[in-house]
Motif scaffolding. Sequence first.
Motif, short mmCIF file in Angstrom:
data_model
loop_
_atom_site.label_atom_id
_atom_site.label_comp_id
_atom_site.label_asym_id
_atom_site.label_seq_id
_atom_site.Cartn_x
_atom_site.Cartn_y
_atom_site.Cartn_z
N ILE A 267 4.96 -19.20 23.21
CA ILE A 267 5.99 -18.64 22.32
C ILE A 267 7.17 -18.12 23.13
O ILE A 267 8.34 -18.39 22.82
N VAL A 268 6.87 -17.37 24.19
CA VAL A 268 7.95 -16.81 25.01
C VAL A 268 8.74 -17.91 25.71
O VAL A 268 9.97 -17.87 25.78
N ALA A 269 8.02 -18.94 26.21
CA ALA A 269 8.69 -20.00 26.95
C ALA A 269 9.61 -20.83 26.06
O ALA A 269 10.66 -21.30 26.49
N THR A 270 9.22 -21.05 24.81
CA THR A 270 10.01 -21.91 23.92
C THR A 270 11.05 -21.14 23.11
O THR A 270 11.91 -21.76 22.47
N PHE A 271 11.01 -19.82 23.16
CA PHE A 271 11.89 -19.02 22.30
C PHE A 271 13.37 -19.40 22.41
O PHE A 271 14.05 -19.58 21.40
N PRO A 272 13.91 -19.56 23.63
CA PRO A 272 15.34 -19.87 23.71
C PRO A 272 15.67 -21.35 23.59
O PRO A 272 16.84 -21.73 23.66
N LEU A 273 14.67 -22.23 23.38
CA LEU A 273 14.89 -23.67 23.48
C LEU A 273 14.99 -24.37 22.14
O LEU A 273 15.23 -25.57 22.09
N PHE A 274 14.79 -23.65 21.03
CA PHE A 274 15.00 -24.23 19.71
C PHE A 274 16.45 -23.96 19.30
O PHE A 274 16.83 -22.83 18.99
N GLU A 275 17.25 -25.01 19.33
CA GLU A 275 18.70 -24.86 19.12
C GLU A 275 19.03 -24.57 17.66
O GLU A 275 19.98 -23.83 17.37
N ARG A 276 18.28 -25.17 16.71
CA ARG A 276 18.68 -25.10 15.31
C ARG A 276 17.59 -24.57 14.38
O ARG A 276 17.86 -24.20 13.25
N ILE A 277 16.35 -24.57 14.82
CA ILE A 277 15.26 -24.18 13.93
C ILE A 277 15.12 -22.66 13.96
O ILE A 277 14.82 -22.07 15.00
N PRO A 278 15.34 -21.97 12.83
CA PRO A 278 15.30 -20.50 12.80
C PRO A 278 13.93 -19.95 13.17
O PRO A 278 12.90 -20.61 13.04
N LEU A 279 13.92 -18.70 13.58
CA LEU A 279 12.70 -18.03 14.02
C LEU A 279 11.66 -17.98 12.90
O LEU A 279 10.47 -18.18 13.15
N GLU A 280 12.11 -17.71 11.66
CA GLU A 280 11.13 -17.59 10.58
C GLU A 280 10.41 -18.92 10.32
O GLU A 280 9.24 -18.94 9.92
N ASP A 281 11.10 -20.04 10.56
CA ASP A 281 10.45 -21.34 10.41
C ASP A 281 9.42 -21.54 11.51
O ASP A 281 8.32 -22.05 11.26
N ARG A 282 9.78 -21.16 12.71
CA ARG A 282 8.83 -21.31 13.82
C ARG A 282 7.60 -20.42 13.61
O ARG A 282 6.48 -20.80 13.93
N ALA A 283 7.81 -19.23 13.06
CA ALA A 283 6.70 -18.30 12.85
C ALA A 283 5.70 -18.81 11.82
O ALA A 283 4.54 -18.38 11.80
N SER A 284 6.13 -19.76 10.98
CA SER A 284 5.23 -20.27 9.95
C SER A 284 4.08 -21.08 10.53
O SER A 284 3.13 -21.44 9.81
#
Length: 686
Positions: A267-284
């Motif tokens: 999670i920490v490593a990929t946090f800054p690497l999603f250019e367009r996908i919002p955090l709430e989508d990733r948390a799902s």
Amino acid sequence: MMLRWTHLLALLQSYYSVSAFVVLRVQSPHLIQPVEPFSRRIQPMPLRMSSTPENDEEEEKVMEKAVEEEETFEDIEDALTAKAFAQMEDTLAGQDVVAIEDTLAVELGRDVPKKSAAVEWARKQQGGSTSIQPKRKYLVIGGGWGGWGAAKALCESGIYADVTLIDALPDPTGAQPYLSKTGRPVEAGTRGFWKDYPNINALCAELGLKEHEVFTPFTNSSFYSPDGLEATAPVFSDAKFPTTNIPFLSQLSGQSFPMLPSPLGQIVATFPLFERIPLEDRASMIGLLLATIDCLGNDESVQEGYDRMNAHDLFVRFGLSERLVEDFIKPTLLVGLFKPPEELSALVVMELLYYYALAHQDSFDVRWIRNGTVNDSLVAPMAAKLQEDYGLKVMGGCRVGNIALEPLDTKLHVSSVEYTDSSGNTKVIEDIDGIVLALGCKGMESVVRSSPDLARLPVFGNAASLRGIDVISVRLWLDKVVNTRTPANVFSRFEALRGAGGTFFMLDQLQENNPDLWGDSGPAQGEERGSVVACDFYNAGGLINLEDSDIVRILMEDLLPSAVPKFADAKVVDSWVGKYPGTVSWFSPGSFTKRPPLEGAGKILPTIKCAGDWVRMGEREHGAKGLCQERAFVSGLEAANSLLKETAKGYKAATVIPVRDDEEQFKAGIALNQQVMKVLPRFWVR
């Protein structure tokens, strides 16, 4: 040097008398002809198994050396006698080495030492046994990673055996490169090597190959959609803190971060690497991680329930956001498991997800071949070693037809294998002790269709019913160098894909624009050596019927420039398109129970085993689930081990290196889940 029978006869006759050969003549009359007695002095030997100038010269050298070292004659005789026994294994099958040598000692008129060199040598060859085993004959059908793993294990087992690998490719050894019509090197698919490939890594060391010379460093991968760059998959083992102005955290900017427990590290490593996908989508995705723990942490009956469900239904039931699925998970599955989620078993999807999010922080790190192809970098040196050191026979350009079975006691046994050679001639191999079927779904269907005896067994009939996935591989040689963010890249949501998954790899970046990428027909003098791009399409049914030129046009006009605009300035110097309908394993919903077991039909037919990334390994299951090359190689090793257990004694089993053990928090999650599931029904599975 392997001494021949004529050497043994000459030395023993000269040292004792012709009576020394009574036993040998009785045991192997076809090897020994009548000779006249002669004195202790070595004389020219009239007996030959074959007479050539080279053999005659070799015999004379051996005899001269024996005369010069007459004081050690008894030792030479002992060793030669033992080697003679090894050469006579077929004739002396099942007889006792010690008894034979005792009889020979009586004929020679001398005592045999309790620890003679002959007995000890023979015992060593038979793994400590004094009973000579007959020569075995094993056949490996299929030249992928599973087939080569099986061939390696059989060759290195230490038993007296002929091992043959047969494959439809003209040269499955990798010694001859695959070339386009214009003479440029090509490869069917670009394959990655993940961090947890311990057995393939060990193979490199065994072959004397340095990993940094075979593989690239671990690389990032970029995901592109029509909207632009969506995300970058990191190298988890080399992840760095993002740049920030937040107090106290700014001093960590750009520094490597430590290995953290999974899934926190990912999670920490990929946090800054999603250019367009919002955090709430990733948390799902959290719900899916819980389902993965439940699935992989339980027995096969639970896993079969997940297998009957398609991955899309699983995503819906556990609340994954549509955007996360469409922009990241779906393209990942299309290039990792080669089908969209609605056509994939939820079980297999979670096996892949385990490595991405739950195994170890760096388990999903991937690297590529540094020079050439997988075949010439890894398969070729392995094949050469097995051929040179163990006499492995490789038959390329051969297609296996009917595998005939016959009853033996209460079981079935292989009686013969029919095949068509590269010239179209039909031939038959008989007296086979065991087979490893290292075939994919298309190969299995072809063999079972031609083999009525196999088709009668439900295990093979079910395996032959499974269908494969269409794949297209393309290679483009350009007139300009195109720089991209990462060398490995994925297409996502492009209409031009027609439902396929797509990747493109900048081989000039991965292989440092090695001239070998261009083959013998490189750019004309004075022209720049541009980029070489390998593009692969999976689930390519909507594209496979197009003309090759149309596929190249779609890449150069619709896909590549949309991902990286600089491709619009490049022109194609040369291209190659390879189409492979139905060749890649399709892990469809409900397919788990139809996939072939490693043990084949089990006790009813113990001499046919199965290998490949799609086999069910049962008790021999390896941790590399979802990692196709490592799992296929390991399945070959284990299939050979199982076959040897059924057919030989005193063999050396191939060592299989396990993947890293699960982290403690994952184990704890499994234990907790098992307790909860005792009272909570799995209403989400069928």
